[in-house]
Design a protein around this motif. Structure first.
Motif, PDB file in Angstrom:
ATOM      1  N   ASP A   5      17.377   0.486  -0.702  1.00 35.88           N
ATOM      2  CA  ASP A   5      16.294  -0.144   0.071  1.00 35.88           C
ATOM      3  C   ASP A   5      16.204  -1.633  -0.250  1.00 35.88           C
ATOM      4  OD1 ASP A   5      15.881   2.420   0.947  1.00 35.88           O
ATOM      5  OD2 ASP A   5      13.840   2.595   0.157  1.00 35.88           O
ATOM      6  N   ARG A   6      16.254  -1.975  -1.536  1.00 35.13           N
ATOM      7  CA  ARG A   6      16.208  -3.393  -1.939  1.00 35.13           C
ATOM      8  C   ARG A   6      17.359  -4.168  -1.343  1.00 35.13           C
ATOM      9  NH1 ARG A   6      15.146  -1.349  -7.002  1.00 35.13           N
ATOM     10  NH2 ARG A   6      17.211  -1.910  -7.720  1.00 35.13           N
ATOM     11  N   ALA A   7      18.550  -3.596  -1.399  1.00 34.42           N
ATOM     12  CA  ALA A   7      19.730  -4.283  -0.861  1.00 34.42           C
ATOM     13  C   ALA A   7      19.576  -4.525   0.637  1.00 34.42           C
ATOM     14  CB  ALA A   7      20.986  -3.470  -1.140  1.00 34.42           C
ATOM     15  N   LEU A   8      19.061  -3.538   1.363  1.00 29.91           N
ATOM     16  CA  LEU A   8      18.887  -3.696   2.805  1.00 29.91           C
ATOM     17  C   LEU A   8      17.841  -4.754   3.132  1.00 29.91           C
ATOM     18  CD1 LEU A   8      19.052   0.060   3.820  1.00 29.91           C
ATOM     19  CD2 LEU A   8      20.668  -1.724   4.525  1.00 29.91           C
ATOM     20  N   ILE A   9      16.753  -4.774   2.385  1.00 25.91           N
ATOM     21  CA  ILE A   9      15.678  -5.733   2.644  1.00 25.91           C
ATOM     22  C   ILE A   9      16.127  -7.151   2.295  1.00 25.91           C
ATOM     23  CG2 ILE A   9      13.349  -6.450   1.939  1.00 25.91           C
ATOM     24  CD1 ILE A   9      13.511  -3.957   3.731  1.00 25.91           C
ATOM     25  N   CYS A  10      16.820  -7.307   1.198  1.00 24.14           N
ATOM     26  CA  CYS A  10      17.217  -8.641   0.732  1.00 24.14           C
ATOM     27  C   CYS A  10      18.382  -9.236   1.511  1.00 24.14           C
ATOM     28  CB  CYS A  10      17.587  -8.583  -0.748  1.00 24.14           C
ATOM     29  SG  CYS A  10      16.195  -8.209  -1.814  1.00 24.14           S
ATOM     30  N   LEU A  33      19.674   0.125  11.315  1.00 27.97           N
ATOM     31  CA  LEU A  33      18.699   1.193  11.555  1.00 27.97           C
ATOM     32  C   LEU A  33      18.071   1.669  10.250  1.00 27.97           C
ATOM     33  CD1 LEU A  33      20.471   3.294  14.326  1.00 27.97           C
ATOM     34  CD2 LEU A  33      18.595   1.661  14.574  1.00 27.97           C
ATOM     35  N   ASP A  34      18.873   1.715   9.186  1.00 25.38           N
ATOM     36  CA  ASP A  34      18.344   2.093   7.874  1.00 25.38           C
ATOM     37  C   ASP A  34      17.357   1.038   7.369  1.00 25.38           C
ATOM     38  OD1 ASP A  34      20.045   4.523   7.378  1.00 25.38           O
ATOM     39  OD2 ASP A  34      21.607   2.998   7.597  1.00 25.38           O
ATOM     40  N   ARG A  35      17.684  -0.228   7.599  1.00 26.85           N
ATOM     41  CA  ARG A  35      16.793  -1.325   7.202  1.00 26.85           C
ATOM     42  C   ARG A  35      15.477  -1.234   7.954  1.00 26.85           C
ATOM     43  NH1 ARG A  35      15.402  -6.823   8.207  1.00 26.85           N
ATOM     44  NH2 ARG A  35      15.375  -8.025   6.282  1.00 26.85           N
ATOM     45  N   ALA A  36      15.540  -0.941   9.248  1.00 25.97           N
ATOM     46  CA  ALA A  36      14.329  -0.798  10.050  1.00 25.97           C
ATOM     47  C   ALA A  36      13.468   0.349   9.522  1.00 25.97           C
ATOM     48  CB  ALA A  36      14.686  -0.574  11.516  1.00 25.97           C
ATOM     49  N   ALA A  37      14.100   1.428   9.087  1.00 29.17           N
ATOM     50  CA  ALA A  37      13.351   2.554   8.528  1.00 29.17           C
ATOM     51  C   ALA A  37      12.648   2.167   7.229  1.00 29.17           C
ATOM     52  CB  ALA A  37      14.278   3.743   8.309  1.00 29.17           C
ATOM     53  N   VAL A  38      13.324   1.394   6.392  1.00 23.98           N
ATOM     54  CA  VAL A  38      12.709   0.922   5.136  1.00 23.98           C
ATOM     55  C   VAL A  38      11.511   0.030   5.449  1.00 23.98           C
ATOM     56  CG1 VAL A  38      13.058  -0.499   3.072  1.00 23.98           C
ATOM     57  CG2 VAL A  38      14.845   1.085   3.812  1.00 23.98           C
ATOM     58  N   LEU A  39      11.682  -0.903   6.375  1.00 22.32           N
ATOM     59  CA  LEU A  39      10.571  -1.792   6.741  1.00 22.32           C
ATOM     60  C   LEU A  39       9.403  -0.997   7.317  1.00 22.32           C
ATOM     61  CD1 LEU A  39      12.534  -4.777   8.289  1.00 22.32           C
ATOM     62  CD2 LEU A  39      11.274  -4.737   6.125  1.00 22.32           C
ATOM     63  N   SER A  40       9.680   0.030   8.078  1.00 27.32           N
ATOM     64  CA  SER A  40       8.629   0.868   8.640  1.00 27.32           C
ATOM     65  C   SER A  40       7.852   1.584   7.530  1.00 27.32           C
ATOM     66  CB  SER A  40       9.239   1.892   9.603  1.00 27.32           C
ATOM     67  OG  SER A  40       8.255   2.725  10.117  1.00 27.32           O
ATOM     68  N   ARG A  41       8.560   2.105   6.537  1.00 26.76           N
ATOM     69  CA  ARG A  41       7.881   2.768   5.407  1.00 26.76           C
ATOM     70  C   ARG A  41       7.015   1.782   4.633  1.00 26.76           C
ATOM     71  NH1 ARG A  41      12.963   5.246   4.827  1.00 26.76           N
ATOM     72  NH2 ARG A  41      13.458   4.003   2.994  1.00 26.76           N
ATOM     73  N   ILE A  42       7.520   0.569   4.425  1.00 29.62           N
ATOM     74  CA  ILE A  42       6.745  -0.444   3.714  1.00 29.62           C
ATOM     75  C   ILE A  42       5.486  -0.794   4.505  1.00 29.62           C
ATOM     76  CG2 ILE A  42       6.724  -2.869   2.972  1.00 29.62           C
ATOM     77  CD1 ILE A  42       9.729  -2.477   2.281  1.00 29.62           C
ATOM     78  N   LYS A  43       5.621  -0.949   5.819  1.00 25.60           N
ATOM     79  CA  LYS A  43       4.471  -1.255   6.665  1.00 25.60           C
ATOM     80  C   LYS A  43       3.430  -0.136   6.600  1.00 25.60           C
ATOM     81  CE  LYS A  43       3.066  -2.316  11.397  1.00 25.60           C
ATOM     82  NZ  LYS A  43       1.867  -1.526  11.276  1.00 25.60           N
ATOM     83  N   GLU A  44       3.877   1.103   6.645  1.00 26.81           N
ATOM     84  CA  GLU A  44       2.954   2.237   6.547  1.00 26.81           C
ATOM     85  C   GLU A  44       2.198   2.213   5.222  1.00 26.81           C
ATOM     86  OE1 GLU A  44       5.268   5.760   7.145  1.00 26.81           O
ATOM     87  OE2 GLU A  44       5.718   5.243   9.231  1.00 26.81           O
ATOM     88  N   GLN A  45       2.908   1.925   4.129  1.00 25.35           N
ATOM     89  CA  GLN A  45       2.250   1.860   2.823  1.00 25.35           C
ATOM     90  C   GLN A  45       1.207   0.754   2.785  1.00 25.35           C
ATOM     91  OE1 GLN A  45       5.786   1.548   0.283  1.00 25.35           O
ATOM     92  NE2 GLN A  45       5.035   3.373  -0.781  1.00 25.35           N
ATOM     93  N   LEU A  46       1.565  -0.430   3.277  1.00 23.88           N
ATOM     94  CA  LEU A  46       0.622  -1.552   3.279  1.00 23.88           C
ATOM     95  C   LEU A  46      -0.578  -1.269   4.179  1.00 23.88           C
ATOM     96  CD1 LEU A  46       3.075  -4.576   3.292  1.00 23.88           C
ATOM     97  CD2 LEU A  46       1.620  -3.798   1.404  1.00 23.88           C
ATOM     98  N   ASP A  47      -0.328  -0.683   5.348  1.00 23.28           N
ATOM     99  CA  ASP A  47      -1.435  -0.324   6.241  1.00 23.28           C
ATOM    100  C   ASP A  47      -2.384   0.657   5.569  1.00 23.28           C
ATOM    101  OD1 ASP A  47      -0.432  -1.938   8.252  1.00 23.28           O
ATOM    102  OD2 ASP A  47       0.431  -0.286   9.419  1.00 23.28           O
ATOM    103  N   ARG A  48      -1.837   1.637   4.863  1.00 21.19           N
ATOM    104  CA  ARG A  48      -2.667   2.628   4.165  1.00 21.19           C
ATOM    105  C   ARG A  48      -3.508   1.958   3.077  1.00 21.19           C
ATOM    106  NH1 ARG A  48       0.854   6.178   3.865  1.00 21.19           N
ATOM    107  NH2 ARG A  48       1.905   5.526   1.959  1.00 21.19           N
ATOM    108  N   ILE A  49      -2.898   1.057   2.318  1.00 18.48           N
ATOM    109  CA  ILE A  49      -3.634   0.356   1.254  1.00 18.48           C
ATOM    110  C   ILE A  49      -4.776  -0.456   1.851  1.00 18.48           C
ATOM    111  CG2 ILE A  49      -3.453  -1.517  -0.452  1.00 18.48           C
ATOM    112  CD1 ILE A  49      -0.570  -0.478  -0.995  1.00 18.48           C
ATOM    113  N   VAL A  50      -4.513  -1.166   2.935  1.00 15.40           N
ATOM    114  CA  VAL A  50      -5.542  -1.994   3.574  1.00 15.40           C
ATOM    115  C   VAL A  50      -6.658  -1.118   4.137  1.00 15.40           C
ATOM    116  CG1 VAL A  50      -5.982  -3.554   5.512  1.00 15.40           C
ATOM    117  CG2 VAL A  50      -4.007  -3.929   4.036  1.00 15.40           C
ATOM    118  N   ARG A  51      -6.309  -0.008   4.788  1.00 10.79           N
ATOM    119  CA  ARG A  51      -7.327   0.907   5.333  1.00 10.79           C
ATOM    120  C   ARG A  51      -8.227   1.450   4.245  1.00 10.79           C
ATOM    121  NH1 ARG A  51      -3.169   3.033   8.336  1.00 10.79           N
ATOM    122  NH2 ARG A  51      -3.018   4.816   6.952  1.00 10.79           N
ATOM    123  N   GLN A  52      -7.672   1.699   3.067  1.00 10.62           N
ATOM    124  CA  GLN A  52      -8.447   2.236   1.951  1.00 10.62           C
ATOM    125  C   GLN A  52      -9.225   1.150   1.221  1.00 10.62           C
ATOM    126  OE1 GLN A  52      -5.416   4.233  -0.338  1.00 10.62           O
ATOM    127  NE2 GLN A  52      -5.385   5.994   1.038  1.00 10.62           N
TER     128      GLN A  52
END
Length: 66
Positions: A5-10, A33-52
């Motif tokens: 995941d780090r390699a794909l993002i960086c 496509l794998d990079r897009a999936a990683v970014l989507s998971r990160i966005k979901e995590q950040l959205d959840r943190i902000v909602r909480q």
């Protein structure tokens, strides 16, 4: 975050990352496509943190002391 995941993002949006299995040396390719999936998971995590109402903080010791 897993190393792939780090390699794909960086590496950038069109980069391909290839790994070799420890046993047998079989390659596995990861790409945009794998990079897009990683970014989507990160966005979901950040959205959840902000909602909480939680802080979005990278952690202590990552910034120079003032």
């Amino acid at each position: 975050m897993p190393a792939i995941d780090r390699a794909l993002i960086c590496s950038g949006p069109q980069t391909r990352v290839r790994t070799l299995a420890a046993r047998g040396g079989h390659p596995t390719d990861y790409g945009p496509l794998d990079r897009a999936a990683v970014l989507s998971r990160i966005k979901e995590q950040l959205d959840r943190i902000v909602r909480q109402g939680g802080p979005v903080w990278p952690g202590d010791g990552l910034r120079p002391a003032s």
